[in-house]
Design an enzyme around this catalytic site. Structure first.
Site, short mmCIF file in Angstrom:
data_model
loop_
_atom_site.label_atom_id
_atom_site.label_comp_id
_atom_site.label_asym_id
_atom_site.label_seq_id
_atom_site.Cartn_x
_atom_site.Cartn_y
_atom_site.Cartn_z
N ASP A 114 0.80 -1.24 0.00
CA ASP A 114 0.00 0.00 0.00
C ASP A 114 0.83 1.29 0.00
OD1 ASP A 114 0.89 0.27 2.70
OD2 ASP A 114 -0.87 -0.78 3.45
N HIS A 129 6.88 -7.78 -1.46
CA HIS A 129 5.77 -8.24 -2.32
C HIS A 129 5.34 -7.19 -3.33
CE1 HIS A 129 4.68 -11.28 1.11
NE2 HIS A 129 5.71 -11.66 0.39
C1 BJW Z 1 -2.47 -6.49 13.65
C2 BJW Z 1 -3.39 -5.45 13.75
C3 BJW Z 1 -2.94 -4.25 14.35
C4 BJW Z 1 -4.37 -7.09 12.76
N1 BJW Z 1 -1.68 -4.16 14.80
N2 BJW Z 1 -1.23 -6.38 14.10
C5 BJW Z 1 7.45 -22.94 2.33
C6 BJW Z 1 6.50 -23.70 2.99
C7 BJW Z 1 5.18 -23.68 2.57
C8 BJW Z 1 4.76 -22.92 1.48
C9 BJW Z 1 5.71 -22.17 0.85
C10 BJW Z 1 7.03 -22.20 1.26
N3 BJW Z 1 7.73 -21.36 0.45
C11 BJW Z 1 6.88 -20.82 -0.44
C12 BJW Z 1 5.64 -21.31 -0.23
C13 BJW Z 1 4.42 -20.97 -0.98
C14 BJW Z 1 3.84 -19.63 -0.60
C15 BJW Z 1 3.44 -19.61 0.87
O1 BJW Z 1 4.08 -19.04 1.72
N4 BJW Z 1 2.32 -20.21 1.19
C16 BJW Z 1 1.81 -20.23 2.56
C17 BJW Z 1 0.42 -19.61 2.60
C18 BJW Z 1 1.85 -21.61 3.08
N5 BJW Z 1 4.78 -18.55 -0.86
C19 BJW Z 1 4.96 -18.09 -2.09
O2 BJW Z 1 4.36 -18.56 -3.05
C20 BJW Z 1 5.94 -16.95 -2.28
N6 BJW Z 1 6.82 -17.26 -3.35
C21 BJW Z 1 7.89 -18.04 -3.22
O3 BJW Z 1 8.26 -18.46 -2.15
O4 BJW Z 1 8.52 -18.35 -4.42
C22 BJW Z 1 9.35 -19.49 -4.47
C23 BJW Z 1 8.47 -20.73 -4.40
C24 BJW Z 1 7.30 -20.76 -5.14
C25 BJW Z 1 6.46 -21.88 -5.05
C26 BJW Z 1 6.79 -22.92 -4.20
C27 BJW Z 1 7.96 -22.86 -3.44
C28 BJW Z 1 8.80 -21.73 -3.55
C29 BJW Z 1 5.22 -15.69 -2.68
C30 BJW Z 1 4.38 -15.14 -1.61
C31 BJW Z 1 3.66 -13.90 -2.11
C32 BJW Z 1 2.63 -13.38 -1.15
N7 BJW Z 1 1.85 -12.39 -1.78
C33 BJW Z 1 0.77 -11.75 -1.04
C34 BJW Z 1 -0.10 -10.94 -2.03
C35 BJW Z 1 0.56 -9.63 -2.41
C36 BJW Z 1 -0.36 -8.75 -3.18
C37 BJW Z 1 -1.64 -8.43 -2.41
O5 BJW Z 1 -1.61 -7.87 -1.30
O6 BJW Z 1 -2.69 -8.76 -2.96
O7 BJW Z 1 1.28 -10.90 -0.02
S1 BJW Z 1 -0.22 -12.92 -0.12
C38 BJW Z 1 -0.46 -11.90 1.28
O8 BJW Z 1 0.19 -12.47 2.40
C39 BJW Z 1 0.25 -10.59 0.95
C40 BJW Z 1 0.86 -10.25 2.28
O9 BJW Z 1 1.95 -9.36 2.10
C41 BJW Z 1 1.27 -11.60 2.81
C42 BJW Z 1 1.45 -11.65 4.28
O10 BJW Z 1 0.25 -11.33 4.93
P1 BJW Z 1 0.31 -10.56 6.33
O11 BJW Z 1 0.93 -9.24 6.14
O12 BJW Z 1 0.87 -11.43 7.35
O13 BJW Z 1 -1.26 -10.26 6.53
P2 BJW Z 1 -2.40 -11.17 7.17
O14 BJW Z 1 -3.70 -10.58 6.74
O15 BJW Z 1 -2.17 -12.60 6.90
O16 BJW Z 1 -2.20 -11.01 8.74
C43 BJW Z 1 -2.37 -9.76 9.38
C44 BJW Z 1 -1.83 -9.89 10.80
O17 BJW Z 1 -1.97 -8.62 11.42
C45 BJW Z 1 -2.61 -10.88 11.67
O18 BJW Z 1 -1.67 -11.70 12.36
C46 BJW Z 1 -3.38 -10.00 12.67
O19 BJW Z 1 -3.52 -10.59 13.95
C47 BJW Z 1 -2.48 -8.79 12.75
N8 BJW Z 1 -3.14 -7.52 13.09
N9 BJW Z 1 -4.61 -5.86 13.26
C48 BJW Z 1 -0.88 -5.24 14.69
N10 BJW Z 1 -3.80 -3.17 14.49
#
Ligand code: BJW
Ligand code: ZN
Length: 253
Positions: A114, A129
């Protein structure tokens, strides 16, 4: 959380800040929540409630229905344009200024797309990201900042006739290599790692805190919920970053 626990945790974190000359901070969607931007997993309201964000944020979804995915990002761009950085973003900007003025290292790594950190004045940010304010042509590869909201057409088109997509990293795509390398390096070499407002579920970002801990850094998490990183950190603070960061980071001697 009882006031005494928060007080003790605050003192510990202030101690870590005094003792380190290199800090790495990883932020996630929770840091923007108090600006009014829904977190990634809570982003689905109204018309979007029937779609799973984990499925929309994929190259497969864009290939299947580019207009739908383009509309989803446009809606999120539109909402975020109406939001302002919150006190958590601003506290991080002040911490960076203070650290750098003292000749210390400060690395801010964000998963957020953002750009609220930049709008709060943070500099040299590592965007793991990408950002939805930059769109890339899927034919000629041209990248351009796109501040216009909403787009007149979905998906937006490049002058070469190609389809534009948001310059974000979707599931299954690789992160920008140099950005990830810099984030890894910062995690491995910091004295203090802060994990703020992230669910610590999405790799490889989720590993950075464990990398820092394994390399001997002090580690701190701030999140209202427990996460998979919580058992690994020295201090896990249950609360919101907009409220807690200004307090924890202020009045340090
Ligand atoms: C507060 C609050 C307040 C609320 N104060 N806190 C190893 C193991 C298993 C799987 C994989 C692995 N390696 C790779 C993978 C696959 C995959 C992955 O991780 N999957 C998992 C879901 C299991 N990863 C990928 O595919 C990545 N690529 C990669 O590794 O390439 C090599 C590869 C590929 C394929 C296979 C193996 C290797 C790419 C990941 C890209 C993520 N992209 C996104 C979308 C971006 C665009 C968009 O926004 O639309 O990024 S997904 C989404 O998740 C976004 C975020 O940046 C990201 C993280 O989310 P975040 O920030 O944690 O948000 P939330 O909503 O989940 O959580 C919010 C938190 O805030 C909560 O905890 C609340 O409690 C808290 N909170 N209010 C403080 N006021
Ligand atoms: Zn083009």
């Amino acid at each position: 959380m009882p006031e005494e626990v928060l007080q003790t945790q605050t003192e510990m974190i202030r101690g870590f800040l005094r003792e380190t000359d290199a800090i790495a901070v990883l932020t996630g969607a929770g840091v923007s929540a108090e600006s009014g931007i829904p977190t990634f997993r809570d982003a689905q309201t109204g018309l979007w409630a029937r779609y799973d964000p984990m499925e929309l944020a994929t190259p497969q979804a864009f290939a299947r229905d580019p207009a739908l995915v383009s509309r989803w990002y446009d809606e999120r761009r539109r909402k975020s344009a109406d939001c302002e950085p919150n006190p958590g973003h601003l506290a991080l900007t002040r911490l960076q200024e203070e650290f750098e003025a003292a000749g210390k290292h400060f690395t801010l790594i964000t998963q957020n797309v953002d750009r609220l950190h930049q709008r709060a004045g943070s500099r040299g940010l590592l965007e793991l990201h990408g950002t939805f304010w930059v769109w890339r042509c899927t034919s000629c590869g041209e990248e351009r900042e796109e501040w216009e909201v909403p787009f007149p057409e979905h998906p937006p088109r490049c002058q070469c006739g190609g389809t534009r997509r948001p310059s974000v990293v979707w599931f299954g795509e690789t992160l920008p290599e140099s950005v990830l390398a810099a984030a890894w390096q910062a995690a491995e070499h910091c004295g203090l790692f802060l994990s703020l407002g992230t669910s610590s579920l999405v790799e490889p970002a989720a590993s950075l805190g464990r990398v820092a801990a394994a390399a001997g850094a002090k580690t701190v998490e701030i999140n209202p919920q427990e996460t998979p990183l919580s058992p690994w950190v020295d201090v896990s603070v249950r609360g919101t970053t907009g409220k807690l960061l200004p307090t924890i980071l202020s009045a340090r001697e």
